[in-house]
Design a protein around this motif. Structure first.
Motif, mmCIF file in Angstrom:
data_model
loop_
_atom_site.group_PDB
_atom_site.id
_atom_site.type_symbol
_atom_site.label_atom_id
_atom_site.label_comp_id
_atom_site.label_asym_id
_atom_site.label_seq_id
_atom_site.Cartn_x
_atom_site.Cartn_y
_atom_site.Cartn_z
ATOM 1 N N LYS A 2 87.337 -9.491 -4.486
ATOM 2 C CA LYS A 2 88.250 -8.355 -4.495
ATOM 3 C C LYS A 2 89.685 -8.782 -4.743
ATOM 4 O O LYS A 2 90.466 -8.053 -5.327
ATOM 5 C CB LYS A 2 88.150 -7.599 -3.170
ATOM 6 C CG LYS A 2 86.846 -6.823 -2.999
ATOM 7 C CD LYS A 2 86.875 -6.029 -1.731
ATOM 8 C CE LYS A 2 85.593 -5.207 -1.568
ATOM 9 N NZ LYS A 2 85.609 -4.423 -0.321
ATOM 10 N N ASN A 3 90.047 -9.995 -4.276
ATOM 11 C CA ASN A 3 91.421 -10.453 -4.412
ATOM 12 C C ASN A 3 91.642 -11.316 -5.646
ATOM 13 O O ASN A 3 92.711 -11.902 -5.795
ATOM 14 C CB ASN A 3 91.831 -11.252 -3.163
ATOM 15 C CG ASN A 3 91.860 -10.369 -1.913
ATOM 16 O OD1 ASN A 3 92.229 -9.204 -1.997
ATOM 17 N ND2 ASN A 3 91.454 -10.935 -0.792
ATOM 18 N N GLU A 4 90.629 -11.442 -6.486
ATOM 19 C CA GLU A 4 90.772 -12.263 -7.682
ATOM 20 C C GLU A 4 91.821 -11.648 -8.615
ATOM 21 O O GLU A 4 91.815 -10.439 -8.873
ATOM 22 C CB GLU A 4 89.428 -12.371 -8.412
ATOM 23 C CG GLU A 4 89.500 -13.261 -9.648
ATOM 24 C CD GLU A 4 88.192 -13.290 -10.408
ATOM 25 O OE1 GLU A 4 88.165 -13.882 -11.499
ATOM 26 O OE2 GLU A 4 87.206 -12.693 -9.913
ATOM 27 N N ILE A 5 92.701 -12.482 -9.124
ATOM 28 C CA ILE A 5 93.767 -12.028 -10.016
ATOM 29 C C ILE A 5 93.328 -12.252 -11.459
ATOM 30 O O ILE A 5 93.025 -13.383 -11.864
ATOM 31 C CB ILE A 5 95.091 -12.786 -9.739
ATOM 32 C CG1 ILE A 5 95.499 -12.641 -8.265
ATOM 33 C CG2 ILE A 5 96.185 -12.275 -10.666
ATOM 34 C CD1 ILE A 5 95.724 -11.223 -7.822
ATOM 35 N N ARG A 25 100.571 -8.076 -10.580
ATOM 36 C CA ARG A 25 99.261 -8.746 -10.552
ATOM 37 C C ARG A 25 98.171 -7.720 -10.836
ATOM 38 O O ARG A 25 98.109 -6.688 -10.170
ATOM 39 C CB ARG A 25 99.008 -9.397 -9.190
ATOM 40 C CG ARG A 25 99.980 -10.507 -8.841
ATOM 41 C CD ARG A 25 99.602 -11.106 -7.473
ATOM 42 N NE ARG A 25 100.504 -12.200 -7.106
ATOM 43 C CZ ARG A 25 101.631 -12.054 -6.445
ATOM 44 N NH1 ARG A 25 102.005 -10.814 -6.072
ATOM 45 N NH2 ARG A 25 102.388 -13.077 -6.156
ATOM 46 N N THR A 27 94.394 -7.048 -10.455
ATOM 47 C CA THR A 27 93.281 -7.571 -9.662
ATOM 48 C C THR A 27 91.946 -7.259 -10.320
ATOM 49 O O THR A 27 91.864 -6.499 -11.293
ATOM 50 C CB THR A 27 93.310 -6.978 -8.248
ATOM 51 O OG1 THR A 27 93.005 -5.570 -8.324
ATOM 52 C CG2 THR A 27 94.676 -7.158 -7.606
ATOM 53 N N ARG A 29 89.748 -5.432 -9.209
ATOM 54 C CA ARG A 29 89.451 -3.999 -9.050
ATOM 55 C C ARG A 29 90.268 -3.148 -10.013
ATOM 56 O O ARG A 29 90.286 -1.936 -9.923
ATOM 57 C CB ARG A 29 89.752 -3.568 -7.611
ATOM 58 C CG ARG A 29 88.857 -4.233 -6.573
ATOM 59 C CD ARG A 29 89.186 -3.785 -5.148
ATOM 60 N NE ARG A 29 90.470 -4.313 -4.699
ATOM 61 C CZ ARG A 29 91.565 -3.590 -4.572
ATOM 62 N NH1 ARG A 29 91.554 -2.303 -4.853
ATOM 63 N NH2 ARG A 29 92.692 -4.143 -4.153
ATOM 64 N N GLU A 33 99.281 -4.756 -8.429
ATOM 65 C CA GLU A 33 100.076 -5.066 -7.245
ATOM 66 C C GLU A 33 101.421 -5.617 -7.707
ATOM 67 O O GLU A 33 101.479 -6.546 -8.529
ATOM 68 C CB GLU A 33 99.351 -6.089 -6.373
ATOM 69 C CG GLU A 33 98.006 -5.596 -5.850
ATOM 70 C CD GLU A 33 97.262 -6.672 -5.067
ATOM 71 O OE1 GLU A 33 97.738 -7.839 -5.080
ATOM 72 O OE2 GLU A 33 96.225 -6.350 -4.474
#
Length: 358
Positions: A2-5, A25, A27, A29, A33
């Motif tokens: 989920k936090n993969e950039i 960023r 992500t 999803r 961000e």
């Protein structure tokens, strides 16, 4: 996961003194961000501070895509510095940035919001990367700009001198100073034009390609060199539509309900190109049979003859682009040959159709 950039993009809004920057960023999803925007000075210490901050947010310069808007000369030092540091950079034309901004639900306009918008643009789109222009082309652009400014100054001084000569109260010393200034401008114009010729002749490939442009009736060396310098050898353009938009020759039409606005060119582009093509267009409608026919066909449909002349300027610019890209001389019979080929193909199609239906 989920936090993969997926992508890092930095938007930079440039002014004379400061740089407003915002990091975005993207992500896994597909959410964006944003870091809080901040400012650094538009000078070398500010560039170093920005690079140091960027390297804290990425393992290498290649991981951060940087987007900025072309702002005359104030972006140049930054883009060169970032390029030398290894960052991928895209320099956007103002028209494209404005159209993207209009698609967003953003009513306010500040430097911080503009940097955020540019960062978002970098995350969403695949943009062309900037690379340094040929030093000779960069020098040619500088000389053509200097020549353009001097021509404007020359006309201003002439107008002032004319007004003074017809004034009741005039001074011989004042008239003398105006004459001296005009002579100085003339001398500097000759020097600049010689420098442009020497610069081009020292590069055989560029010299030959500018000769291709000079083969167009009405296009002089100075006009060709100005257009080539202002477009940096037509780099960054993939089609004629982009080029005409860059020069401000793109057509704008405003209509709403019963209101029917006038069709006009945007003029939101490089004014130096438009200025350089005015006299060649005047010459072309006299000495170029193809463009004269085009002018005569367009002119009766327009309220003002100037509109038809601008259409000729646009036609000349597209023609120069085509000759430069294809490395060929102007063919005055190109239109006739094109029409003849079209007629031959149409005749073949009719013949094939007759055979299949019989």
């Amino acid at each position: 996961m989920k936090n993969e950039i997926l992508k890092l993009s930095l938007g930079v809004d440039i002014s004379k003194e400061t740089l407003a920057v915002c990091l975005c960023r993207l992500t896994a999803r597909l959410a964006k961000e944003f870091e809080d925007p901040f400012e650094v000075s538009n000078n070398l210490p500010g560039f170093k501070k920005l690079v140091k901050w960027l390297l804290k947010n990425a393992s290498s310069p290649e991981d951060i895509f940087i987007v900025m808007e072309s702002t005359g000369i104030y972006h140049e030092a930054l883009v060169y510095h970032l390029y030398m540091e290894g960052f991928p950079v895209s320099v956007m034309q103002s028209g494209r940035v404005k159209r993207y901004a209009q698609s967003l639900d953003q009513r306010s306009k500040t430097d911080a919001l503009d940097s955020r918008m540019l960062a978002m643009l970098g995350c969403e789109r695949e943009l062309a990367l900037w690379s340094p222009p040929d030093p000779i082309l960069r020098q040619l652009k500088g000389l053509s700009r200097e020549r353009s400014f001097l021509l404007k100054e020359k006309q201003i001084e002439r107008n002032r001198l004319h007004a003074l000569e017809h004034s009741v109260y005039k001074s011989k010393r004042e008239l003398k100073r105006y004459g001296q200034r005009l002579k100085l401008i003339e001398k500097q114009l000759i020097e600049i034009e010689k420098e442009m010729e020497i610069l081009v002749k020292n590069d055989p490939q560029m010299h030959q390609r500018i000769k291709h442009l000079e083969s167009i009736p009405g296009i002089s060396f100075k006009s060709a060199a100005t257009v080539v310098g202002e477009t940096l050898g037509f780099t960054g353009f993939t089609n004629a539509k982009q080029l005409t938009s860059y020069a401000g020759f793109d057509v704008v039409l405003k209509e709403s309900g019963a209101y029917k606005g006038k069709t006009r060119i945007s003029k939101k582009g490089n004014k130096h190109i438009r200025s350089a093509l005015y006299m060649p267009a005047m010459s072309a409608i006299q000495w170029n049979p193809t463009l004269r026919k085009f002018y005569e066909r367009v002119q009766p449909t327009k309220v003002k003859p100037m509109i038809a002349l601008v259409a000729v300027e646009r036609k000349l610019l597209v023609l120069m682009y085509s000759l430069w890209k294809n490395k060929i001389d102007y063919d005055p019979e190109h239109e006739q040959k094109k029409t003849a080929r079209t007629e031959v193909l149409a005749a073949q199609d009719r013949s094939n159709l007759a055979l299949t239906t019989s």
